[in-house]
Design a protein around this motif. Structure first.
Motif, PDB file in Angstrom:
ATOM      1  N   GLN A 179       2.010   8.633 -10.443  1.00 13.68           N
ATOM      2  CA  GLN A 179       1.165   9.816 -10.271  1.00 13.68           C
ATOM      3  C   GLN A 179       1.053  10.252  -8.811  1.00 13.68           C
ATOM      4  OE1 GLN A 179      -2.535   8.668 -12.047  1.00 13.68           O
ATOM      5  NE2 GLN A 179      -1.650   8.452 -14.091  1.00 13.68           N
ATOM      6  N   LEU A 180       1.498   9.404  -7.875  1.00  9.28           N
ATOM      7  CA  LEU A 180       1.384   9.727  -6.451  1.00  9.28           C
ATOM      8  C   LEU A 180       2.360  10.811  -6.008  1.00  9.28           C
ATOM      9  CD1 LEU A 180       0.995   6.182  -4.893  1.00  9.28           C
ATOM     10  CD2 LEU A 180      -0.777   7.908  -5.205  1.00  9.28           C
ATOM     11  N   LYS A 190       0.868  -1.170   0.000  1.00  5.28           N
ATOM     12  CA  LYS A 190       0.000   0.000   0.000  1.00  5.28           C
ATOM     13  C   LYS A 190       0.907   1.222   0.000  1.00  5.28           C
ATOM     14  CE  LYS A 190      -4.070   1.881   2.338  1.00  5.28           C
ATOM     15  NZ  LYS A 190      -3.892   3.230   1.983  1.00  5.28           N
ATOM     16  N   VAL A 192      -2.997   3.846  -2.927  1.00  7.47           N
ATOM     17  CA  VAL A 192      -2.937   2.728  -3.881  1.00  7.47           C
ATOM     18  C   VAL A 192      -2.453   1.462  -3.184  1.00  7.47           C
ATOM     19  CG1 VAL A 192      -1.897   1.895  -6.020  1.00  7.47           C
ATOM     20  CG2 VAL A 192      -2.477   4.316  -5.792  1.00  7.47           C
ATOM     21  N   LYS A 193      -3.307   0.430  -3.232  1.00  5.97           N
ATOM     22  CA  LYS A 193      -2.935  -0.883  -2.700  1.00  5.97           C
ATOM     23  C   LYS A 193      -2.985  -1.860  -3.860  1.00  5.97           C
ATOM     24  CE  LYS A 193      -4.067  -4.343   0.758  1.00  5.97           C
ATOM     25  NZ  LYS A 193      -4.963  -4.723   1.850  1.00  5.97           N
ATOM     26  N   ALA A 194      -1.911  -2.626  -4.013  1.00  6.93           N
ATOM     27  CA  ALA A 194      -1.877  -3.548  -5.143  1.00  6.93           C
ATOM     28  C   ALA A 194      -1.049  -4.777  -4.816  1.00  6.93           C
ATOM     29  CB  ALA A 194      -1.293  -2.846  -6.370  1.00  6.93           C
ATOM     30  N   LYS A 208      -0.184   4.343 -12.018  1.00  9.96           N
ATOM     31  CA  LYS A 208      -0.765   5.119 -10.917  1.00  9.96           C
ATOM     32  C   LYS A 208       0.272   5.461  -9.851  1.00  9.96           C
ATOM     33  CE  LYS A 208      -5.563   3.616 -11.057  1.00  9.96           C
ATOM     34  NZ  LYS A 208      -6.610   2.880 -10.345  1.00  9.96           N
ATOM     35  N   LEU A 209       1.219   4.549  -9.625  1.00 12.82           N
ATOM     36  CA  LEU A 209       2.251   4.809  -8.620  1.00 12.82           C
ATOM     37  C   LEU A 209       3.030   6.078  -8.944  1.00 12.82           C
ATOM     38  CD1 LEU A 209       3.726   1.257  -8.007  1.00 12.82           C
ATOM     39  CD2 LEU A 209       2.257   2.579  -6.492  1.00 12.82           C
ATOM     40  N   ALA A 255      -2.230  -0.602 -10.938  1.00 11.31           N
ATOM     41  CA  ALA A 255      -1.460   0.277 -10.046  1.00 11.31           C
ATOM     42  C   ALA A 255      -0.158   0.728 -10.691  1.00 11.31           C
ATOM     43  CB  ALA A 255      -1.159  -0.437  -8.737  1.00 11.31           C
TER      44      ALA A 255
END
Length: 150
Positions: free
Chosen positions: A119-120, A51, A55-57, A116-117, A85
């Motif tokens: 984009q954090l 996590k 986002v958790k993947a 997505k990671l 993710a």
């Protein structure tokens, strides 16, 4: 993203090197590791749940070890995918130095992330990577110390 750190482990270099190549010890020490399969002496496959922020993947990854400088040093490269993710890939160089009855483990790691990671934001990802790395090495140190005492 780059990470560097060092940790003194109260065990001889040979024991630390052996532990770094023991899938059971690694599985127990890697945060979120559900499965670690050794396909050969230099190839591993892992399933890890992480996590990072919101986002958790579940990541599935492959790692290849290069033990050519063993037992003083070795390197590894790997990549993993977390589906929607995103992905991560990178590598690390590890140096093991005798310190009397202990071993100084130093490492330099580099990683790239996407999806997505990415984009954090780099601060959140870097902070999480440092936290996970610290957690791994604290667990690893304890596990190797237990083994060395046994």
């Amino acid at each position: 993203m780059n990470l560097t750190d060092e940790i003194e482990i109260p065990a001889p270099r040979a024991a630390v090197y052996a532990a770094l190549n023991d899938p059971e010890i690694l599985r127990d020490c890697i945060p979120g590791c559900e499965e670690l399969i050794q396909h050969s002496e230099t190839e591993l496959e892992a399933k890890v749940v992480l996590k990072i922020g919101p986002v958790k993947a579940r990541f599935t990854g492959h790692v290849t070890l290069d033990p050519s400088g063993a037992p003083e040093r070795f390197s590894l490269v790997g990549e993993g995918s977390g589906g929607a993710a995103g992905f991560a890939k990178g590598g690390a160089d590890v140096v093991l130095e005798d310190r009397g009855a202990a071993t100084l483990l130093s490492y330099t790691a580099k990683a790239e992330i996407g999806g997505k990671l990415a984009q954090l934001g780099s601060r959140l990802v870097a902070a999480t990577a440092k936290k996970l790395s610290a957690k791994f090495f604290a667990s690893f140190k304890d596990k190797v110390a237990e083994t060395a005492d046994a």
